[in-house]
Design a protein around this motif. Structure first.
Motif, PDB file in Angstrom:
ATOM      1  N   LEU A 185      -2.193   7.099   9.702  1.00  0.00           N
ATOM      2  CA  LEU A 185      -3.627   6.836   9.630  1.00  0.00           C
ATOM      3  C   LEU A 185      -4.410   7.377  10.833  1.00  0.00           C
ATOM      4  CD1 LEU A 185      -5.766   5.471   7.988  1.00  0.00           C
ATOM      5  CD2 LEU A 185      -5.091   3.284   8.937  1.00  0.00           C
ATOM      6  N   THR A 205       1.824   4.365   6.686  1.00  0.00           N
ATOM      7  CA  THR A 205       0.581   3.861   7.280  1.00  0.00           C
ATOM      8  C   THR A 205       0.418   4.343   8.715  1.00  0.00           C
ATOM      9  OG1 THR A 205       1.823   1.854   7.692  1.00  0.00           O
ATOM     10  CG2 THR A 205       0.236   1.763   5.926  1.00  0.00           C
ATOM     11  N   ARG A 219       5.586   0.196   9.953  1.00  0.00           N
ATOM     12  CA  ARG A 219       4.216   0.701   9.766  1.00  0.00           C
ATOM     13  C   ARG A 219       3.955   1.987  10.536  1.00  0.00           C
ATOM     14  NH1 ARG A 219       0.741  -2.751   7.429  1.00  0.00           N
ATOM     15  NH2 ARG A 219      -1.097  -1.750   8.279  1.00  0.00           N
ATOM     16  N   GLU A 267      -5.539   8.331   3.129  1.00  0.00           N
ATOM     17  CA  GLU A 267      -5.391   7.889   4.523  1.00  0.00           C
ATOM     18  C   GLU A 267      -3.938   7.782   4.936  1.00  0.00           C
ATOM     19  OE1 GLU A 267      -7.653   4.314   4.910  1.00  0.00           O
ATOM     20  OE2 GLU A 267      -9.325   5.452   5.751  1.00  0.00           O
ATOM     21  N   ILE A 268      -3.065   7.477   3.984  1.00  0.00           N
ATOM     22  CA  ILE A 268      -1.660   7.251   4.353  1.00  0.00           C
ATOM     23  C   ILE A 268      -0.709   8.204   3.617  1.00  0.00           C
ATOM     24  CG2 ILE A 268      -2.081   4.825   4.929  1.00  0.00           C
ATOM     25  CD1 ILE A 268      -0.475   4.199   2.263  1.00  0.00           C
ATOM     26  N   ARG A 269      -1.234   9.311   3.090  1.00  0.00           N
ATOM     27  CA  ARG A 269      -0.375  10.229   2.326  1.00  0.00           C
ATOM     28  C   ARG A 269      -0.844  11.665   2.486  1.00  0.00           C
ATOM     29  NH1 ARG A 269      -1.840  12.310  -2.255  1.00  0.00           N
ATOM     30  NH2 ARG A 269      -3.385  10.661  -2.462  1.00  0.00           N
ATOM     31  N   GLU A 288       1.506   4.127  -3.107  1.00  0.00           N
ATOM     32  CA  GLU A 288       1.363   5.591  -2.978  1.00  0.00           C
ATOM     33  C   GLU A 288       2.667   6.287  -3.380  1.00  0.00           C
ATOM     34  OE1 GLU A 288      -1.343   7.677  -1.327  1.00  0.00           O
ATOM     35  OE2 GLU A 288      -2.550   5.972  -1.892  1.00  0.00           O
ATOM     36  N   GLU A 308       0.823  -1.206   0.000  1.00  0.00           N
ATOM     37  CA  GLU A 308       0.000   0.000   0.000  1.00  0.00           C
ATOM     38  C   GLU A 308       0.862   1.264   0.000  1.00  0.00           C
ATOM     39  OE1 GLU A 308      -2.442   0.327   3.464  1.00  0.00           O
ATOM     40  OE2 GLU A 308      -3.859   1.692   2.497  1.00  0.00           O
ATOM     41  N   GLU A 309       1.871   1.252   0.885  1.00  0.00           N
ATOM     42  CA  GLU A 309       2.754   2.417   0.956  1.00  0.00           C
ATOM     43  C   GLU A 309       3.552   2.571  -0.336  1.00  0.00           C
ATOM     44  OE1 GLU A 309       4.017   2.892   5.588  1.00  0.00           O
ATOM     45  OE2 GLU A 309       4.796   1.173   4.532  1.00  0.00           O
TER      46      GLU A 309
END
Ligand code: ADP
Ligand code: ASP
Ligand code: MG
Length: 406
Positions: A350, A347, A249, A377-379, A202, A198-199
């Motif tokens: 969040l 992350t 994380r 949510e993470i950026r 992004e 996910e990271e």
């Protein structure tokens, strides 16, 4: 016996000596008892040179011819690598994307892989061959050659790894892994041992071109572990996988930057339902990605609408936006093509307050003006002036103490 997919980027196959170096590395993987599929990019700056050549011939090279032309770069490097492996006493066969069963839709220059028919690759592996696949290309339903978008060989590699059920997809490049920021811009950036899909998605989407974002997306979808490492050393590299460790994380993992952003502002747009749809639908149909969208508070039912696009899409976007803006009663359209975006990704952000404030303060302390802000949510992404991008990445790298990362 494990099946592995390796991918070597343009700088790793830039000349004959480098191709021989890649051949030795591939041979080693085979000698260790693996079945090996190799995806290659075009040599060095071949793709850029082919693009330049096309535009020397024609202001508007036809899409179909353009894609066949660009696909030739990868064909050259794949055949040369097969010859180099032959010289080392290994059986190797090169395949174009079409021969390797990479079936795509027909959007030239940005084709999407619809399916991979692995029959030919599997039969070549069974015969004991090392299979070398030309990256970045496929074939459409009409049997025309397509290309996957700049940097797309990574996506070829992960698509093959997913379809073949490979143990791992190894992406070999000119840096030793994924760093907390582009190591060519920030020498004190630290290499990450691992990072979650996910990271990484992004970071890649917001400018970390070390891996194609669609490759990360595919890896995530099909749960293919991806190693990013150097083709010039044996340093361990960075692994992209589902479960990154808790420590990774819980903080900012990295900073991405993209210095090729343009902004379009439509001034004096009537504020009523349907206006945004009328403006953005044609852009979506033309495959133009819109990034940050900001609509001002309206005064007397009139507002301003600002959004960003890749600088390379600006002219095409304006040719669509201007007539629509006029038809919905907009006053005028203005553009700025000297912008950049800088993003922090992690992350850990969040559910933890304070990251945005720390980012804005760091930029402010270096006198960097923020023009637009966008978040996931993470950026957190800030649009700034292009000439301050290096300062901004450096300031954020310090503010989040990423040089202390191990
Ligand atoms: P290849 O030709 O092997 O595909 P690319 O040039 O596409 O290689 O990608 C490698 C480059 O990505 C590096 O040389 C580096 O400058 C850049 N890069 C950007 N962000 C990062 C990052 N966070 N970590 C590592 N490299 C990065
Ligand atoms: N050769 C193509 C490019 O330069 C694809 C790739 O290298 O991944 O974009
Ligand atoms: Mg690349």
């Amino acid at each position: 016996m494990a099946l592995i997919v390796q991918k070597y980027g343009g700088s790793s196959v830039a000349d004959a000596e480098k191709i021989k170096n890649v051949a030795r590395r591939v041979a080693k993987a085979k000698d260790e008892g693996n079945q090996v599929v190799v995806v290659v990019s075009a040599m060095g700056h071949t793709t850029d040179n082919l693009i330049r050549l096309a535009y020397q011939i024609s202001e508007q090279p036809g899409d179909r011819e353009f894609d066949i032309l660009l696909s030739t770069g990868e064909v050259v490097s794949s055949t040369l690598l097969a010859m180099a492996l032959g010289n080392l006493g290994h059986k190797a066969v090169s395949l174009t994307g079409a021969q390797a069963g990479i079936h795509t839709d027909s959007s030239y220059s940005q084709a999407r892989i619809l399916r991979v028919d692995t029959k030919r690759v599997v039969s070549e592996l069974k015969r004991g061959n090392i299979v070398i696949v030309a990256g970045f290309q496929g074939v459409s339903g009409k049997r025309d050659i397509t290309t996957l978008g700049r940097g797309g060989s990574d996506t070829t590699a992960v698509a093959l790894a997913a379809s073949l059920g490979a143990e791992i997809c190894q992406i070999y490049t000119d840096v030793e892994g994924i760093y907390t920021a582009d190591p060519h811009l920030i020498p004190e950036a630290k290499k990450l041992q691992e990072i979650g899909y996910e990271e990484m998605l992004e970071l890649a989407t917001y400018g970390a071109k070390v891996i194609h974002n669609r490759a990360v997306e595919l890896g995530w979808l099909y749960n293919v572990p991806i190693l990013v490492a150097s083709s010039f050393s044996d340093s361990p590299g960075t692994i992209i996988r589902k479960e990154a460790s808790m420590e990774v994380r819980n903080k900012v993992s990295g900073i991405a930057h993209d210095a090729s952003v343009a902004k379009i502002t439509i001034i004096g747009v009537p504020d009523h339902p349907g206006v945004a749809a009328a403006i953005f639908e044609p852009l979506a149909r033309a495959n133009i990605s819109i990034d940050t969208i900001v609509q001002n508070i309206s005064i007397n039912n009139i507002t301003d609408l600002t959004f960003t696009v890749a600088r390379s899409d600006l002219l095409k976007a304006m040719s669509m936006v201007e007539p629509v803006a006029k038809s919905v009663g907009g006053r005028e359209c203005v553009t700025d093509s000297t912008l950049a975006k800088v993003s922090i990704v992690g992350t850990g952000m969040l559910n933890t307050p304070g990251y945005a404030a720390r980012m804005f303060r760091a930029l402010y302390q270096h006198g960097i003006n923020i023009q637009l802000i966008a978040t996931s949510e993470i950026r957190i992404t800030c649009i700034i002036s292009e000439d301050r991008v290096k300062d901004a990445v450096r300031a954020l790298h310090q503010a989040f103490e990423l040089e202390k990362e191990t």
